[in-house]
Design an enzyme around this catalytic site. Structure first.
Site: not given
Length: 292
Positions: A133-135
């Site tokens: 997902g969002c890093f």
């Protein structure tokens, strides 16, 4: 005869008017095509701003430039702030129609990004690569692991060479947002990194983490060695036994890693959206605010 003559005059007048409108439309398209490159980002940003103002609370990923917005997921850990649901930037309509600037030919050579990650870790260190997902939040979680000596966020597994953030958000390049971890195997086992990977996201949602929807948010383990592949597959089997939904995590060889723009690197440690820095100290257990 008078009726016929009047009809002919009306027909010719209408044809003349339509011809004029057609010419004006062509001129307008040419003008828009000429300025589309410079106005594309601004128009996307304004569209996102308007939609976010009308939406119900959820999380927003705000970037230093108005031109970059995207959906970012709700943390699996505790949250302290409301969120705003925002759509990721859409592709420019004029570019889809063939107008505007085109990508350099070498950037379209998929053999480059599909090649192996040929970067070399520091002596005595190893690489590991994860997409969850969002890093931003994922990177901070790995920063806190004892034995991890370096983390970088970037893009991989795509079809376009040297992609920009906007390219990845378009959903057309097949890149995944990933964290590349450099670790000392003497002080940190690969299995411990896998444990953190599973804990940081939901591996059963395809191309989605919370409100973040798109192939760039897919779950993935990208291995560098046969030993890592074996450990990853065994770990997935163990995790599947604990879940009642099918895990959709992909396990693939690590491909060329494209380092994301500098403002993405250690984003939450630097202050994130609100300027409140979050600790990256080894062993820190503070809840991670995914957007700052």
């Amino acid at each position: 005869m008078r009726i016929c003559g009047a009809g002919t005059v009306v027909y010719e007048s209408l044809w003349s008017i339509l011809g004029g409108i057609h010419k004006r439309i062509l001129m307008l398209l040419k003008c828009l095509a000429a300025i589309s490159s410079s106005y594309t980002t601004t128009s996307n940003s304004l569209s996102v701003f308007v939609s976010s103002s009308l939406s119900s609370p959820s999380k927003t990923k705000f970037l230093p430039s108005l031109s970059r917005f995207s959906v970012k997921r709700s943390c699996l850990l505790s949250q302290t702030r409301p969120s705003i649901a925002v759509s990721r930037p859409s592709m420019n309509l004029l570019n889809r129609l063939g107008f505007g600037s085109s990508r350099a030919p070498e950037n379209m050579d998929s053999s480059i990004p599909q090649g192996p990650d040929d970067d070399i870790p520091a002596p005595g260190q190893q690489f590991a690569q994860f997409g969850a997902g969002c890093f931003w939040g994922v990177e901070l979680a790995f920063q806190r692991v004892p034995g991890v000596t370096k983390t970088e966020v970037g893009y991989t597994q795509g079809l376009v060479h040297n992609p920009a953030y906007e390219d990845v958000c378009s959903g057309t390049t097949n890149h995944s947002e990933v964290v590349r971890v450099q670790y000392d195997p003497k002080n940190c086992s690969y299995e411990s990194l896998l444990d953190l990977f599973w804990a940081r996201h939901d591996p059963t949602t395809l191309n989605r983490q919370g409100n973040d929807v798109g192939s760039q948010y897919r779950s993935g383990i990208y291995y560098y060695t046969a030993e890592q592949e074996k450990a990853a597959r065994e770990s997935l089997e163990q995790q599947q036994k604990q879940l009642n939904r099918k895990i959709v995590t992909e396990i693939l060889p690590a491909k060329k890693f494209y380092r994301a723009e500098e403002y993405h690197q250690q984003y939450l440690e630097k202050g994130g959206r609100f300027g409140f820095r979050q600790s990256s100290a080894k062993g820190c257990n503070d809840p991670i605010r995914c957007y700052g």
